[in-house]
Design a protein around this motif. Structure first.
Motif, PDB file in Angstrom:
ATOM      1  N   ASN A 165       1.069  -1.024   0.043  1.00 56.36           N
ATOM      2  CA  ASN A 165      -0.132   0.124  -0.034  1.00 56.36           C
ATOM      3  C   ASN A 165       0.682   1.245  -0.122  1.00 56.36           C
ATOM      4  O   ASN A 165       0.936   1.756   1.113  1.00 56.36           O
ATOM      5  CB  ASN A 165      -1.021   0.018   1.074  1.00 56.36           C
TER       6      ASN A 165
ATOM      7  N   SER B 103       0.610   4.226  -0.785  1.00 53.97           N
ATOM      8  CA  SER B 103      -0.262   5.388  -0.653  1.00 53.97           C
ATOM      9  C   SER B 103      -0.506   5.545   0.892  1.00 53.97           C
ATOM     10  O   SER B 103      -1.009   6.611   1.288  1.00 53.97           O
ATOM     11  CB  SER B 103      -1.526   5.521  -1.436  1.00 53.97           C
ATOM     12  N   ASP B 104      -0.146   4.621   1.640  1.00 51.87           N
ATOM     13  CA  ASP B 104      -0.252   4.804   3.035  1.00 51.87           C
ATOM     14  C   ASP B 104       0.970   4.353   3.897  1.00 51.87           C
ATOM     15  O   ASP B 104       1.139   3.887   4.766  1.00 51.87           O
ATOM     16  CB  ASP B 104      -1.296   3.736   3.611  1.00 51.87           C
ATOM     17  N   VAL B 105       2.137   5.107   3.422  1.00 47.74           N
ATOM     18  CA  VAL B 105       3.410   4.898   3.892  1.00 47.74           C
ATOM     19  C   VAL B 105       3.724   6.469   4.749  1.00 47.74           C
ATOM     20  O   VAL B 105       3.618   7.320   3.725  1.00 47.74           O
ATOM     21  CB  VAL B 105       4.446   4.478   2.825  1.00 47.74           C
ATOM     22  N   ARG B 106       4.043   6.322   5.841  1.00 48.50           N
ATOM     23  CA  ARG B 106       4.576   7.648   6.414  1.00 48.50           C
ATOM     24  C   ARG B 106       5.821   8.051   6.058  1.00 48.50           C
ATOM     25  O   ARG B 106       6.877   7.236   5.500  1.00 48.50           O
ATOM     26  CB  ARG B 106       4.814   7.397   7.868  1.00 48.50           C
TER      27      ARG B 106
ATOM     28  N   LYS C  72       0.006  14.660   2.011  1.00 50.17           N
ATOM     29  CA  LYS C  72      -1.190  15.102   3.072  1.00 50.17           C
ATOM     30  C   LYS C  72      -0.893  14.098   4.353  1.00 50.17           C
ATOM     31  O   LYS C  72      -0.797  12.829   3.969  1.00 50.17           O
ATOM     32  CB  LYS C  72      -2.497  14.813   2.557  1.00 50.17           C
ATOM     33  N   GLY C  73      -0.944  14.527   5.276  1.00 51.45           N
ATOM     34  CA  GLY C  73      -1.095  13.765   6.823  1.00 51.45           C
ATOM     35  C   GLY C  73       0.068  13.100   7.024  1.00 51.45           C
ATOM     36  O   GLY C  73       0.311  12.188   7.821  1.00 51.45           O
TER      37      GLY C  73
ATOM     38  N   LYS D  98       2.178  11.691   5.019  1.00 51.60           N
ATOM     39  CA  LYS D  98       2.447  10.583   4.405  1.00 51.60           C
ATOM     40  C   LYS D  98       3.244  10.744   3.066  1.00 51.60           C
ATOM     41  O   LYS D  98       3.341  11.996   2.825  1.00 51.60           O
ATOM     42  CB  LYS D  98       1.416   9.859   3.684  1.00 51.60           C
TER      43      LYS D  98
ATOM     44  N   LYS E 214       4.305  10.714  -1.049  1.00 49.95           N
ATOM     45  CA  LYS E 214       3.480  10.610  -2.118  1.00 49.95           C
ATOM     46  C   LYS E 214       3.559   9.110  -2.557  1.00 49.95           C
ATOM     47  O   LYS E 214       4.901   8.686  -2.587  1.00 49.95           O
ATOM     48  CB  LYS E 214       4.045  11.654  -2.927  1.00 49.95           C
ATOM     49  N   ALA E 215       2.469   8.599  -3.115  1.00 48.56           N
ATOM     50  CA  ALA E 215       2.435   7.029  -3.399  1.00 48.56           C
ATOM     51  C   ALA E 215       3.309   6.708  -4.638  1.00 48.56           C
ATOM     52  O   ALA E 215       3.939   5.813  -4.696  1.00 48.56           O
ATOM     53  CB  ALA E 215       1.035   6.944  -3.885  1.00 48.56           C
TER      54      ALA E 215
END
Length: 87
Positions: free
Chosen positions: A4, A6-9, A50-51, A53, A55-56
């Motif tokens: 995933n 798109s959900d990596v800090r 954002k947040g 994270k 960028k994917a």
């Protein structure tokens, strides 16, 4: 990171890339830039999204660079340790 991107800090992605390629040559801004060990002027760039994270698309590019240096994935390393040949 692979399952995933798109959900990596951002901080975690930076740690992973630094583990493979050393410290970034640019640091201190919202971007981190690593020079790659192959010819030309290739780089891996990570940017805070954002947040907090990464960028994917940049996380995917980092994974491609890691794959290019020939580091085996965990499953491949386990198979090699057991003596199983990849077909």
């Amino acid at each position: 990171m692979r399952s995933n991107p798109s959900d990596v800090r951002f901080a975690d992605a930076c740690k992973v890339v630094s583990a493979f390629f050393g410290e970034p040559r640019q640091k201190g801004t919202s971007h981190r830039v690593w020079k790659m060990p192959w010819p030309g002027d290739p780089r891996v760039n990570l940017q805070v999204g954002k947040g907090g994270k990464a960028k994917a698309y940049q996380a995917r590019q980092a994974l491609q660079a890691i794959d290019r240096v020939g580091v085996p994935r965990a499953s491949e390393a386990k198979q090699r340790a057991r003596g199983i040949k990849k077909s």
